[in-house]
Design an enzyme around this catalytic site. Structure first.
Site, PDB file in Angstrom:
ATOM      1  CG  PHE A   1      -8.937  -7.095 -15.295  1.00 24.65           C
ATOM      2  CD1 PHE A   1      -8.507  -7.082 -16.604  1.00 24.65           C
ATOM      3  CD2 PHE A   1      -7.990  -7.167 -14.406  1.00 24.65           C
ATOM      4  CE1 PHE A   1      -7.329  -7.275 -17.038  1.00 24.65           C
ATOM      5  CE2 PHE A   1      -6.579  -7.043 -14.763  1.00 24.65           C
ATOM      6  CZ  PHE A   1      -6.296  -7.257 -16.126  1.00 24.65           C
ATOM      7  CB  ALA A   2     -10.830 -13.077 -14.211  1.00 20.67           C
TER       8      ALA A   2
ATOM      9  CD  GLN B   1     -10.136   9.770  17.821  1.00 21.61           C
ATOM     10  OE1 GLN B   1     -10.385   8.557  17.310  1.00 21.61           O
ATOM     11  NE2 GLN B   1     -10.082  10.011  19.259  1.00 21.61           N
ATOM     12  CB  ILE B   2     -13.749  14.588  13.781  1.00 27.88           C
ATOM     13  CG1 ILE B   2     -12.252  15.479  13.836  1.00 27.88           C
ATOM     14  CG2 ILE B   2     -14.929  15.865  13.955  1.00 27.88           C
ATOM     15  CD1 ILE B   2     -12.124  15.890  12.511  1.00 27.88           C
TER      16      ILE B   2
ATOM     17  CD  GLU C   1      -7.837  -1.793 -10.176  1.00 25.07           C
ATOM     18  OE1 GLU C   1      -7.109  -1.258 -11.028  1.00 25.07           O
ATOM     19  OE2 GLU C   1      -9.150  -2.150 -10.337  1.00 25.07           O
ATOM     20  N   GLY C   2      -3.287  -3.454  -7.072  1.00 26.74           N
ATOM     21  CA  GLY C   2      -2.014  -3.196  -6.576  1.00 26.74           C
ATOM     22  C   GLY C   2      -1.827  -2.728  -5.254  1.00 26.74           C
ATOM     23  CB  THR C   3      -0.252  -4.273  -2.113  1.00 25.23           C
ATOM     24  OG1 THR C   3       1.045  -4.464  -2.418  1.00 25.23           O
ATOM     25  CG2 THR C   3      -1.225  -5.343  -1.930  1.00 25.23           C
ATOM     26  CB  SER C   4       0.642   0.508  -0.148  1.00 21.26           C
ATOM     27  OG  SER C   4      -0.576   1.215   0.023  1.00 21.26           O
ATOM     28  CD  GLU C   5       2.357  -3.013   1.264  1.00 25.14           C
ATOM     29  OE1 GLU C   5       1.352  -3.565   0.790  1.00 25.14           O
ATOM     30  OE2 GLU C   5       2.286  -2.121   2.289  1.00 25.14           O
TER      31      GLU C   5
END
Lengths: 262, 378
Positions: free
Chosen positions: B122-123, B333-334, B360-364
């Site tokens: 998908f371009a 970390q564990i 696929e769309g940033t968090s913003e």
């Protein structure tokens, strides 16, 4: 070829086993799955169908939940099935179950092959296949690791696994019962379209009375469970101290006179 | 918790779980270390029907639905996030063809995808058009019965291997003057540019696609002229369920890795999970896993029921991908120093998780969508 595969549901061996009373296992804590050996039988049957055409019919006996295993065989590619669903059969032993399976097979009016796992993972009795063969009056072969079908589709060349890595090769004629050993194949994963189609495939529900099964419940059984228990494991170990020479002498003495193994 | 699943959904989940355990997990680390595209694994997955899970039977698909698709991707991502994204993009590219394609386009391009012959791509993204796709520059100019395409697409997953690429290009100068095209692999004038050297997802293929006077028949136009952004945004909505599922699977992997290590590793005379600060981290990962599973299942369920799911898909994508990063951080970390060593699976998950809040769309962008859709509800 018309091939029947007998499929049994067994507990997932990762489940927690709890004994209730003397001879029952608490099934509420158990996850069930298809007997691995039966899965090899389903795969072997599907491979024969792909080569020679015909149909693969699944026959299974047990409570409602066994439909899950039957549907799994459908998803792999089996055509349709019979679910022998009757608590009076479930209460019986291998002899009763085999008798009911035979009636279901006979209701199909002539089959070329009956295939099933060499044994069930849970009771490891390895009885159902040979019982069924005897009751149907079919020739049979156990521990099958290779199947070749002749051009006439009536003669079989079978490899049978023996101890010590040996195989023996037999020739036999159909109709026959084959009990399938692990190692014969790698069962396929059901495909997504296969899974989606599995629910639409025909699954006939039969009670003991529908099939005319005579021997049912404890009365029809040849064996009776007296007790199920977890064996108590005994840990006996002794460490022999002292210098190597003396310790070796003590060890030989103990093996000879106490354990009496040399 | 057990989700209320149908028999088919459970059977699909169990089959894919078994496949991932037997056929992906044992090889995933090697493929990622070598940075190799797992062609063999993908061939098998295609054969099982996992390339066109939402495609109807008539076009070679399984019509298994979005919930089944999500469950399958979660199981695969637990073993290898690279394989999961390859599958996600392939399934994503089937949707616009299904929705906007002509019968001929479906026969020609959808059937091979759904039947597992090849992956899809998908371009949309360009060097200067990321979150704002309306600023894209790649042009498609009508010339007789063809379109001539020029421009460069960036960060295209599966770009080297796809049998068909869904391309969004500009057909007129106005802001909404974009159209979608079906570009077969090997089209003259299409060149695979540089392959990106990524931080994670090393067994997935990410390349630049260069179009230089690439001429395709006008029959390859997908939908009507000017519908490009609509096609793209619809595909992205579905894609978000895919990435939410991938991220959820990765949280599951972080949980099981952290749990088994924390139960075995002993310090100060007891398994480290018995130390409250480690136990708390395990608890936090477990909570995020359950929450991500539920949000993703809920969005996929809406899609299966045929009702709008943009808002829920964005919520699931935002939450699951951010949680995948937090969970990988805690799990690493564990593991302490051992988690920082290459060849430890948690090190791979940590790197793989990072991109999930970006693609696929940033968090913003997800927050933008969620705010807009939430406002509509008021």
């Amino acid at each position: 070829m018309k091939i029947v595969v007998l499929v049994k549901e067994v507990p997932d061996m990762e489940s927690k086993f709890k004994i209730v009373g003397d001879a029952k296992i608490d099934e509420s804590q158990i996850a069930f799955k298809m007997n691995d050996f039966d899965e090899y039988a389903v795969e072997a049957a599907l491979q024969l169908k792909e080569k020679f055409g015909g149909e693969v019919v699944i026959v299974s006996s047990g409570p409602d939940r066994v439909t899950k295993e039957v549907r799994q065989a459908f998803a792999m590619g089996a055509d349709w099935g019979i679910h022998v669903s009757d608590p009076q059969i479930d209460e019986g032993d291998n002899f009763v179950v085999a008798g009911a399976l035979v009636k279901a097979i006979e209701s199909l009016g002539g089959v070329d092959l009956v295939m099933t796992g060499v044994q069930a993972e849970d009771d490891q009795a390895a009885l159902t296949g040979v019982f069924v063969a005897d009751m149907l009056n079919f020739s049979h072969c156990t521990n099958v690791v290779k199947i070749e079908v002749g051009a006439d589709q009536k003669s079989l060349t079978i490899n049978r696994e023996l101890e010590g890595g040996l195989n023996e090769v037999l020739e036999m004629a159909t109709p026959a019962v084959l009990t399938i050993q692990s190692g014969i194949n790698q069962p396929r994963y059901p495909t997504l379209p296969g899974i989606m189609k599995a629910k639409k495939k025909r699954l006939d529900l039969k009670k003991a009375a529908d099939l005319g099964v005579g021997a049912i419940g404890e009365a029809g059984s040849k064996t009776k469970f007296h007790k199920i228990f977890f064996p108590v494991s005994e840990h006996k170990a002794e460490i022999i101290q002292g210098d190597a020479k003396a310790a070796a002498k003590t060890l030989v003495d103990k093996l000879r006179n106490e354990a009496k193994v040399i | 918790m057990d989700l209320p699943l149908t028999d088919e959904q459970m059977m699909i989940r169990d089959m894919v779980r078994e496949f991932a355990h037997g056929e992906i997990e044992p090889y995933a680390q090697d493929y990622n270390t070598r940075g190799e595209y797992p062609a063999e694994i993908l061939k098998k997955l295609g054969g099982l029907g996992l390339f066109g899970m939402m495609v109807p039977e008539a076009y070679g698909g399984a019509a298994a639905g979005a919930v089944s698709y999500s469950l399958a991707l979660q199981e695969i991502a637990r073993a290898c996030a690279s394989v999961a994204v390859t599958l996600s993009v392939t399934n994503l590219s089937t949707e616009p063809i299904l929705q906007y394609g002509t019968e001929e386009q479906k026969r020609k391009y959808l059937v091979p995808l759904a039947s597992g012959e090849h992956v899809g791509a998908f371009a949309l993204t360009e060097p200067e058009a990321g979150s704002d796709p309306s600023s894209l520059k790649t042009s498609a100019v009508k010339k007789g019965r063809s379109y001539v395409i020029n421009g460069t697409k960036q960060f295209i997953t599966n770009g080297s291997h796809a049998g068909v690429i869904i391309l969004i290009a500009r057909t007129s100068a106005d802001r909404n003057g974009c159209s979608a095209f079906l570009i077969p692999s090997g089209a003259k004038g299409l060149r695979v540019g540089k392959e990106e050297r990524k931080m994670g997802l090393l067994a997935s293929n990410t390349v630049e696609l260069v179009f230089e006077d690439c001429e395709v028949p006008a029959a390859n136009l997908l939908g009507k002229p000017g519908m490009g952004l609509k096609v793209a945004l619809g595909a992205l909505d579905s894609g978000r369920i895919g990435i939410a599922s991938q991220a959820t699977g990765m949280i599951g992997a972080s949980l099981s890795e952290a749990l088994s290590y924390a139960s075995e590793r002993r310090q100060f005379g007891k398994a480290i999970i018995r130390h409250q600060s480690i136990g708390n981290m395990i608890a936090d990962i477990a909570v995020e896993h359950e929450a991500a599973r539920l949000l993703t299942w809920s969005a996929a369920g809406l899609k299966d029921r045929g009702v709008p799911f943009s808002r829920e898909a964005s919520i699931a994508k935002l939450y699951a991908t951010e949680a995948a990063n937090r969970s990988a951080y805690r799990a690493l970390q564990i593991f302490g120093g051992y988690g920082y060593i290459r060849d430890n699976k948690i090190e791979r998950i940590y790197r793989d998780a990072r991109v999930t809040t970006i693609y696929e769309g940033t968090s913003e962008v997800q927050r933008m969508v969620i705010a807009r859709e939430t406002e509509k509800l008021a």
